[in-house]
Design a protein around this motif. Sequence first.
Motif, short mmCIF file in Angstrom:
data_model
loop_
_atom_site.label_atom_id
_atom_site.label_comp_id
_atom_site.label_asym_id
_atom_site.label_seq_id
_atom_site.Cartn_x
_atom_site.Cartn_y
_atom_site.Cartn_z
N ARG A 133 2.48 1.69 -3.36
CA ARG A 133 1.49 2.18 -4.32
C ARG A 133 1.26 3.69 -4.15
NH1 ARG A 133 -1.92 -1.78 -3.10
NH2 ARG A 133 -3.39 -0.58 -1.88
N ARG A 134 1.20 4.08 -2.87
CA ARG A 134 0.92 5.48 -2.54
C ARG A 134 1.98 6.41 -3.14
NH1 ARG A 134 1.36 5.77 3.44
NH2 ARG A 134 -0.26 4.19 3.29
N ALA A 140 -5.65 12.55 -3.94
CA ALA A 140 -4.44 11.72 -4.10
C ALA A 140 -3.27 12.33 -3.35
CB ALA A 140 -4.10 11.59 -5.59
N ILE A 200 -3.83 11.69 0.37
CA ILE A 200 -3.50 10.32 0.79
C ILE A 200 -1.98 10.13 0.81
CG2 ILE A 200 -3.59 7.89 0.04
CD1 ILE A 200 -6.51 8.46 -0.84
N THR A 254 0.85 -1.21 0.00
CA THR A 254 0.00 0.00 0.00
C THR A 254 0.88 1.25 0.00
OG1 THR A 254 -1.72 -1.18 1.20
CG2 THR A 254 -1.82 1.22 1.30
#
Lengths: 223, 366
Positions: free
Chosen positions: A84-85, A110, A113, A81
Amino acid sequence: MEPIISTKGLKKIFRIGKVDVPALRGVDLRVQEGEFVAVVGPSGCGKSTLLHVLGGLTSPTEGHVLVDGNDFRGMSDADRTRFRRHKIGFVFQRYNLLPTLTARHNISIATHIQGNGFNPHRFQAVTSMLGITEKLEHRPYALSGGEQQRVAIARAVICEPKILLADEPTGNLDTENSQIVLDMMRELNRTFRQTILMITHNLEAAAVADRIIRMRDGRIISD
Amino acid sequence: MVNRMILANVLHRPIRTAVSVLAVAIEVGMVMLVVGLCHGLVNESAKRVEGVGADILVQPPQSSFLFGLSQAPMPMKVGERLEEIPHVLAVTPVLFVVNSVANLSVIYGVDMTSFDRVSGGFVYHAGGPFQAPYDILVDDVYAKANRVKVGQTLNLLSHEFRVAGIVEHGKGARLFIPLATAEDLQGVQDRASIFFVKCTDPAYGDDAAQAIHKLLPKHSVLPIKDYLSLMTSNNLPGLNYFISAMIAIAVAIGFLVIFLSMYTTITERTREIGILKSLGASKRYIIANILREATLLAAVGILAGYGGSLIARRAILAAFPTLSVELTWDWRFYAASLALIGSLLGAFYPALRAAQLDPVDALAYE
């Protein structure tokens, strides 16, 4: 030069009930930084699964996967995760915008996050290049398919990901809008040297890429 | 950013939001009103007894501090002996008569002369003292609630009573009849259920109570402050259980509705959760968002509950003026805390489920 994406013997097997269904049967792939690669193949050939594995949405069953120096072996769900971030931007066939937010907020979520703060210059550059500055206060239902996809692309690249993974980005668009989206992606690739891996079953769309990889039955059959 | 997203989600489904807010509001309102009514009635009753002006209450052996439950009245001579105790200024006997018509209440059978000496006398809003054996005094609250006027008759205890006066509330009971009449009705003579004892100075209350206890070792001798400390919901049989049960029901309503609401939200927003995950949202981020949404619903519900309970209190007091509803700050805080905790617990499992969704499955959700 080390490739930004490198897989060797990549396998992904889904277990459906008591049956093992292989989606990837040993994929060897190398993509250099700044490349625009199209992966083509018929439905069910494993291209979407390849994209999901490379984007860290799902873990490989077997084989080596190295993306921007991150070895997927031993990476937990939380590690993927985090990866990906910071490293990946996704564009989907169905746009996948959050319906309750405006285009502006769909893009800026985005950055929220990612947690590295909002960069107004980057935001301005990306939205201008994608031609959506006039549509930023609209919600998805008030945008055309092409506009929605451009917002989705802006969201995907706003955090300057190392790799943009696009899953049939023109699959829901008419010819005119498909061309606009493909031109935008080409422009992104040229302007920001954005590495792009695009999945499509449309050979015309694939033609915009630097390189075309063909898949069948979970394997790469030509590169 | 997150707050904007949460607000947008909440506004996106107005009916679901309204139902969730309403459930929390009912939970808060129910807790506040049930507790407020119970505490209000107990405290109001205690205040009225305190308002008699006595420093010590003397009751027969094994009496209850709940006056309606007291049995076996004492001989009137006990009162004469109490008057001889040092620092005792005045003693008044009261014979309780329980009226169970319409609603349960205790009527005081009073000896006007001694009652006035202890209490300082009634303040009359209308009319005056008893003129005949079957005269009755009612307090202003009772008179207002039942639209009673001086001179009219009240049918109580199977007898017709003429309303002789309407007095200021706060002197023990809401209804007063002559002591002799109460004795007739109870079929006793020269008996009292309680003696209210007033000291020359309240500071002598403990000394006088000790002296009375020596004189009447088996009797219940309660300084007024001890009586007031006994008159809490904790000491009333079953009341605490009732309050706890009502609170549990209220919390369960809030918990279940928030649980269901958030659960359906998660199902409905599976794809959106998949999108957030594809953007790199962690499990903690997803859980925090859902809990924040539940907190927002709970907060609005709590405010609505406060408003609702204030309106309900007004309505209750308008319809039943003899009732008392105490909406204390303590219980506002407890009710809000219960609602918030219940909501967060209700949202926690759906949040956990959302966080554990597989991103690929979530993105493929139709």
